[in-house]
Design an enzyme around this catalytic site. Structure first.
Site, PDB file in Angstrom:
ATOM      1  NE  ARG A 227       1.011  -7.629   3.427  1.00 44.96           N
ATOM      2  CZ  ARG A 227       2.354  -8.178   3.419  1.00 44.96           C
ATOM      3  NH1 ARG A 227       2.814  -7.700   4.522  1.00 44.96           N
ATOM      4  NH2 ARG A 227       2.647  -9.000   2.854  1.00 44.96           N
ATOM      5  CG  HIS A 275       7.102  -3.750   3.851  1.00 43.57           C
ATOM      6  ND1 HIS A 275       6.056  -3.390   3.269  1.00 43.57           N
ATOM      7  CD2 HIS A 275       6.922  -5.101   4.326  1.00 43.57           C
ATOM      8  CE1 HIS A 275       5.346  -4.703   3.310  1.00 43.57           C
ATOM      9  NE2 HIS A 275       5.885  -5.682   3.968  1.00 43.57           N
TER      10      HIS A 275
END
Length: 312
Positions: A227, A275
Site C-alpha cells: 500500500r 496498481h
C-alpha cells in the site's frame, strides 16, 4: 428464501460481469446493481470495491460486506459501516501468483542489472556489467500473509536467498522467517532487494520511513506492491538521488493515480506501474464469495473475516 445481495464497483461493465457470474452460480438468490436497488431494507449482503459514500448507512438489514480484494483499509475507515458488521476479504482471488510474478520481475531485473542498462541506453553508453547469480541476491519480503508467503516461496524456489518478516512468528521451508522490531532491523540490513506486500494497518502506515529505508544496504532496490501509505516517498527519492538506493519498482502510491508532475514519474531509477501487481480475477473471487455465502447460510463463519484491530 432468497436473499438480496448488492454488487457495486465504480465500473458498470465490471458490475455487469460480476452479476452474470454470481447469478449463474447462485440462481436462487437475488443479485442486484445499485441502480436496481428499489428496497434498501431488503439488502442483506454487499459485494463491493470502492462503494459510494454513505451506502451502508442506508442498509438496515446488512449482515456482512465482501470486499473484492485483499486490502480493506478503506472499508475500515468508513463511518457509515457499523463496527459490528463483518467484513470478509479475498484470501487470494488469483492474486498470489500475479504478485509473485510482479516481484520476480523486479528481482530478476535487479539481478541482471536491467535498471542500470536502461539508464545506460538513455545515455548512449555501451558497458557490460559483471553477472550475478540468483543465490548471490538477498531478498527480504515484508509481509507473510497468504500473498506474501506465495511470493517468498516462489523466490526461494528460484534460488534467491530469501528472508521474510511478519508481525508474529511464521515458518516457511527455505525462507528465513523473522518477526518483531529486531527481526525487521535484521531483515532490512540483509536485503539487497526489499519487496513489500504488507497491507495498510495502523501498525504499517509510515513503516518505510527515512530511517528504515536508510537501513537497507548501499545499492539496494525497493519494490512496493503493498500500500502506498507504507512508504515515505520523499525519503525514497532522497536516497535514490544520493545513490544509497539503486532503484525502485513501485505499484502503489500515497495518492492514486500518481499526480501528474510527481518526481516519481520521471526519476531514472524508478519504475512506475498503475496498481496492477495483483488484480482480482473474477472467477476466483466469485468462487470464494459463493463458498463464504454457503458457510454463512449454514450458520458458520466465512473465511477471510477481517479482524478490525489488526486491520486485515
Amino acid at each position: 428464501m432468497a436473499i438480496m445481495i448488492l454488487i457495486h464497483t465504480p465500473s458498470p461493465k465490471e458490475v455487469a460481469a460480476y452479476l452474470e457470474l454470481f447469478r449463474a452460480a447462485l440462481p436462487r438468490q437475488v443479485f442486484i446493481a445499485l441502480d436496481e436497488m428499489h428496497d434498501p431494507a431488503a439488502v442483506e449482503y454487499v459485494i463491493t470495491w470502492g462503494p459510494p459514500p454513505a451506502l451502508f448507512a442506508g442498509l438496515p438489514a446488512l449482515k456482512a460486506v465482501f470486499a473484492l480484494g485483499a486490502g480493506v483499509d478503506k472499508l475500515l475507515a468508513r463511518s457509515d459501516l457499523a463496527p459490528a458488521t463483518p467484513i470478509y476479504r479475498l484470501l487470494d482471488g488469483g492474486m498470489a501468483q500475479q504478485m509473485a510474478e510482479y516481484v520476480r520481475f523486479g528481482v530478476l531485473s535487479y539481478q541482471r542489472h536491467m535498471d542500470v542498462y536502461r539508464r545506460q541506453q538513455a545515455a548512449g553508453v555501451w558497458k557490460m556489467l559483471a553477472p550475478k547469480l540468483a543465490a548471490e541476491v538477498r531478498v527480504g519480503v515484508l509481509g507473510l500473509g497468504e500473498i506474501g508467503r506465495a511470493v517468498a516461496l516462489a523466490l526461494a524456489a528460484d534460488g534467491y536467498s530469501v528472508s521474510g518478516w511478519s508481525r508474529t512468528p511464521r515458518q516457511l521451508a527455505g525462507v528465513d522467517c523473522l518477526f518483531g522490531d529486531e527481526g525487521l532491523d535484521e531483515l532490512l540490513a540483509g536485503s539487497d532487494v526489499l519487496a513489500c506486500v504488507l497491507p495498510s494497518t495502523p501498525e504499517t502506515q509510515g513503516l518505510l520511513d527515512a530511517g528504515k529505508l536508510a537501513a537497507l544496504p548501499a545499492g539496494a532496490m525497493l519494490i512496493n506492491a503493498g500500500r502506498g501509505d507504507l512508504l515515505d516517498e520523499d525519503a525514497l527519492l532522497a536516497l535514490l538521488d544520493s545513490g544509497h538506493l539503486r532503484c525502485a519498482q513501485l505499484d502503489v502510491f500515497a495518492s492514486e493515480p500518481l499526480p501528474a508532475g510527481h518526481r516519481l514519474w520521471s526519476h531514472p531509477a524508478v519504475t512506475v506501474t498503475p496498481h496492477i501487481a495483483a488484480i482480482t480475477l473474477r472467477q476466483q473471487a466469485v468462487a470464494q464469495i459463493v463458498a463464504n455465502l454457503a458457510r454463512l447460510a449454514a450458520g458458520g463463519d466465512g473465511l477471510g473475516r477481517v479482524v478490525r484491530e489488526r486491520g486485515y
